[in-house]
Structure formats: structure tokens, C-alpha cells
Design an enzyme around this catalytic site. Structure first.
Site, PDB file in Angstrom:
ATOM      1  N   HIS A  89      40.174  43.651  44.708  1.00 62.58           N
ATOM      2  CA  HIS A  89      40.650  43.222  46.026  1.00 62.58           C
ATOM      3  C   HIS A  89      39.509  42.778  46.943  1.00 62.58           C
ATOM      4  O   HIS A  89      39.745  42.119  47.953  1.00 62.58           O
ATOM      5  CB  HIS A  89      41.488  44.323  46.700  1.00 62.58           C
ATOM      6  CG  HIS A  89      40.709  45.471  47.258  1.00 62.58           C
ATOM      7  ND1 HIS A  89      40.578  46.681  46.623  1.00 62.58           N
ATOM      8  CD2 HIS A  89      40.018  45.602  48.412  1.00 62.58           C
ATOM      9  CE1 HIS A  89      39.862  47.499  47.360  1.00 62.58           C
ATOM     10  NE2 HIS A  89      39.502  46.864  48.462  1.00 62.58           N
ATOM     11  N   ASP A  99      42.270  47.250  39.621  1.00 59.77           N
ATOM     12  CA  ASP A  99      41.480  46.908  40.806  1.00 59.77           C
ATOM     13  C   ASP A  99      39.993  46.868  40.475  1.00 59.77           C
ATOM     14  O   ASP A  99      39.160  47.398  41.206  1.00 59.77           O
ATOM     15  CB  ASP A  99      41.747  47.893  41.956  1.00 59.77           C
ATOM     16  CG  ASP A  99      41.326  47.306  43.306  1.00 59.77           C
ATOM     17  OD1 ASP A  99      41.145  46.085  43.392  1.00 59.77           O
ATOM     18  OD2 ASP A  99      41.170  48.093  44.266  1.00 59.77           O
ATOM     19  N   SER A 110      34.718  49.771  49.785  1.00 56.04           N
ATOM     20  CA  SER A 110      35.420  49.417  48.563  1.00 56.04           C
ATOM     21  C   SER A 110      34.463  48.818  47.540  1.00 56.04           C
ATOM     22  O   SER A 110      33.695  47.902  47.854  1.00 56.04           O
ATOM     23  CB  SER A 110      36.528  48.399  48.855  1.00 56.04           C
ATOM     24  OG  SER A 110      37.565  48.996  49.589  1.00 56.04           O
TER      25      SER A 110
END
Length: 381
Positions: A111, A141, A219
Site C-alpha cells: 500500500h 501487503d 508502514s
């Protein structure tokens, strides 16, 4: 007569006391105040702290060993001006990542780079590199980028395992929250084997939950154990406000270690599947109608391992009614109640010779042995 109770002091001691008092007054005047009070117009003296605690030294060493392998990623996307029809490259977002090896492969979240036209990787020494997308697995992911390091060699973070993690053990997260370079936060493993739904209907399974502060920009950064080993990749937070609320999630290292080599080798990750046609919406509707928890097989592909094992799909009669065939309720004893959960459990069995399916067939549970095969897809209607 009342006797005199006062004792007279000889003259010599009185003179010594007077001299001592004069010296004290002189010291008071020299310091500009009480001898014990600091001068507010001058810097205060530093009090030595002594040695750092052992756990502090260990945390500092962990950060200093690991930070060079952590990167800052910024992405851009191409947009077309409505009036001029010209195409521009504009900033899209940012995140973190880490070096997988000395060859310049970078691991981050899917993402972080999703929808981007380019991604720039910044190393700890401030050097920027244009990167190339090698491959991605949205289901996990995970994405892999590559940069050309030339003669530069940076040691990757030692790889650990998530198999033996315990709730309560210490963890450390390194990343770039809110664009603040190379930030270290710490906490504990709060829970294991969490699942997190995505906006597109997918779910990521087997996540590590931690209370180490993870914020936007973290992230893709590494989650480390107290030995400085990679045990996960920070991927998401649960927060009504958008900032850390003490509930963060990380993709486990064992998943990363299974998916990343496949992405480097072929650019994509093929889940081991059985040759079944499944549909989440149909499954939810039929499961409610039949009052069961499991995955309804819509159709079995010809020539597949599922057909060889005798699995059966549903049947549509001439008058349009639907007769359920097999309903998968467990994989190797672990219950399933959705298509995503079934796929995740089969993914765990990658490389296994056979898996054991618990199947509800005509009201009775039967055990079916199936051999997963690479390249066999699970179709979604």
C-alpha cells in the site's frame, strides 16, 4: 541569692568565632547570595549521571546496528490537468522499508507504492535512489523494490522468526512516522494471529499486534525483537484519530520470508490452490441459508487436484433451485468461515505434500486429502 547559670566565654575563642563569621560574610558577598544557591545568570553545573542501564545500552546498540538498513520511501503519481491535458508528476505519499540483502532489494508494504508512478528511496546517509518495482503481493501487503547501490554495501537486518513469538515480549519499531527520519519506538507483542480487513474486501491474516507506537509513515518499516532480529514488517494501525492508539499490526517475518524470495524470482506470488471456484458473496448467502460455517464450493475445475480428490461443487436444477455440494469447514483441523481464511490457511501449507480438509457433505463431515498445486487458481465470480 540566685546563682549565675551563664558561663562566660574567654576572649580568645570569641575572637576566633568573629573571624569565622567575617569569612562567611565575605563568601556570601563573593557569590552574590547564599553559598548554597546557584547564580541564575550563569549556566548550572552538570551533575554526572553515571553508567547507562544495561537495557538502555542494549536498545541504543540495537538502533545503531539496524538504522542503516532502514530506508525512507517517497512516491509520486502522474496526473493529467483537466484544462491543459498536460501530464504532471505530483507527490503521492511516503513510507518506510528495509534492505533485504546487500544487492539493493528493498522490502516495503504494497500500500506504500500502490498507484504510484515512481518511488524514491533515501538511505540513512541521506543519499536518494530511483527505484524499480520488482514485484508485489497485495494479499500479503508486501512489495519489493530495487535500487542500484554500486559499490556501497549495507548489512541487512538479521532475520528472525515469528513462529515462536510470545505475547508480552519486547519489540522495537524503526521507521519514518510523519516523515520524521529514522524514529525508534518500543513496546511489547500485544497479541498474535490477528486478521485485518482491507477496503477492497481482502483480509490480511496472521498479523502481529503490538503497542509500539506506529504512525503514518511507519508502514513498511521493520519490527525487531530484543536481539535486533527482523520479526515483522509494520503495516497498519487501528486508530479513530489516524494517529497511534497503541494498536499496531505487523506482517510476520515468516510470511515475509516466504513471499519476498518468490517476488524477487518471478515478480509475483502464486498461492497454492486446489482448483476451486469460490465466491465470497455466494458463500455468505448460502452459509446463512444452510445455517453452517464454512466455504461452499461453487465449482470444481476439471483436471485439478480438487477433482482428483473427489470434491463436489453445487448443482443448479432445471427449475433454478440450488443444491449445495461440499462445504469446507476446516483445513488441517483449523476452522474456516470465509474464502479469505481458506486461502490464508492454504498459503500456510505452501510446499506441503497434502492438506486435510474437513468437508460437510449431505449433512455429514468427511475427511478429504488434497495435494495443493502451484499455478492452480481459485476463481472468483
Amino acid at each position: 541569692m540566685v546563682p549565675d547559670t551563664h558561663t562566660s566565654v574567654p576572649a580568645a575563642p570569641r575572637r576566633k568565632r568573629a573571624a569565622a563569621a567575617l569569612l562567611s560574610i565575605a563568601a556570601l558577598l563573593a557569590t552574590g547570595g547564599a553559598p548554597w544557591a546557584a547564580n541564575p545568570a550563569s549556566p548550572r553545573a552538570v551533575t554526572p549521571r553515571g553508567e547507562l542501564q544495561a537495557d538502555e545500552k542494549a536498545t541504543i546498540a540495537l538502533f545503531e546496528r539496524s538504522r542503516d538498513a532502514v530506508v525512507f520511501i517517497t512516491t509520486r503519481e502522474r496526473v493529467r490537468d483537466f484544462w491543459s491535458r498536460n501530464v504532471f508528476s505530483v507527490p503521492k505519499g511516503s513510507g518506510s522499508g528495509f534492505l533485504w540483502d546487500e544487492g539493493g532489494f528493498i522490502v516495503t508494504n504494497y500500500h506504500v507504492i500502490e498507484g504510484a508512478s515512481e518511488a524514491t528511496v533515501r538511505l540513512a546517509d541521506g543519499t536518494d535512489y530511483r527505484s524499480t518495482l520488482i514485484g508485489a503481493s497485495p494479499e500479503h501487503d508486501i512489495a519489493v523494490l530495487r535500487i542500484k547501490l554500486g559499490d556501497k554495501r549495507i548489512a541487512p537486518i538479521p532475520l528472525g522468526t515469528s513462529r515462536d513469538l510470545r505475547v508480552g515480549q519486547k519489540v522495537f519499531a524503526i521507521g519514518n512516522p510523519f516523515g520524521l527520519d529514522w524514529t525508534l519506538t518500543s513496546g511489547i507483542v500485544s497479541a498474535l494471529d490477528r486478521s485485518l480487513g482491507e477496503d477492497d474486501g481482502r483480509a490480511i491474516h496472521h498479523l502481529i499486534q503490538t503497542d509500539a507506537a506506529i504512525n503514518p509513515g511507519n508502514s513498511g518499516g521493520p519490527l525487531l525483537d530484543s536481539a535486533g532480529r527482523l520479526i515483522g514488517m509494520n503495516t497498519a494501525i487501528y486508530s479513530p484519530s489516524g494517529a497511534s492508539a497503541g494498536i499496531g499490526f505487523a506482517v510476520p517475518a515468516d510470511t515475509v520470508n516466504r513471499v519476498v524470495p518468490e517476488l524477487i524470482r518471478s515478480g509475483r506470488y502464486e498461492r497454492p490452490n486446489l482448483g476451486l471456484e469460490l465466491d465470497e458473496r455466494v458463500n455468505a448467502r448460502l452459509a446463512r441459508m444452510l445455517d453452517v460455517r464454512g466455504v461452499v464450493i461453487v465449482r470444481v475445475e476439471r483436471g485439478s487436484s480438487a477433482e482428483a480428490a473427489g470434491l463436489r461443487g453445487l448443482t443448479v436444477t432445471s427449475n433454478g433451485s440450488v443444491i449445495a455440494g461440499d462445504i469446507i469447514t476446516a483445513v488441517d483441523g483449523k476452522s474456516v468461515d470465509s474464502v479469505d481464511k481458506l486461502l490464508a490457511l492454504l498459503d500456510d501449507k505452501r510446499g506441503a505434500g497434502q492438506v486435510q480438509l474437513s468437508v460437510l457433505r449431505q449433512g455429514k463431515t468427511v475427511i478429504v486429502q488434497v495435494r495443493p498445486q502451484r499455478g492452480e487458481g481459485v476463481s472468483r465470480l
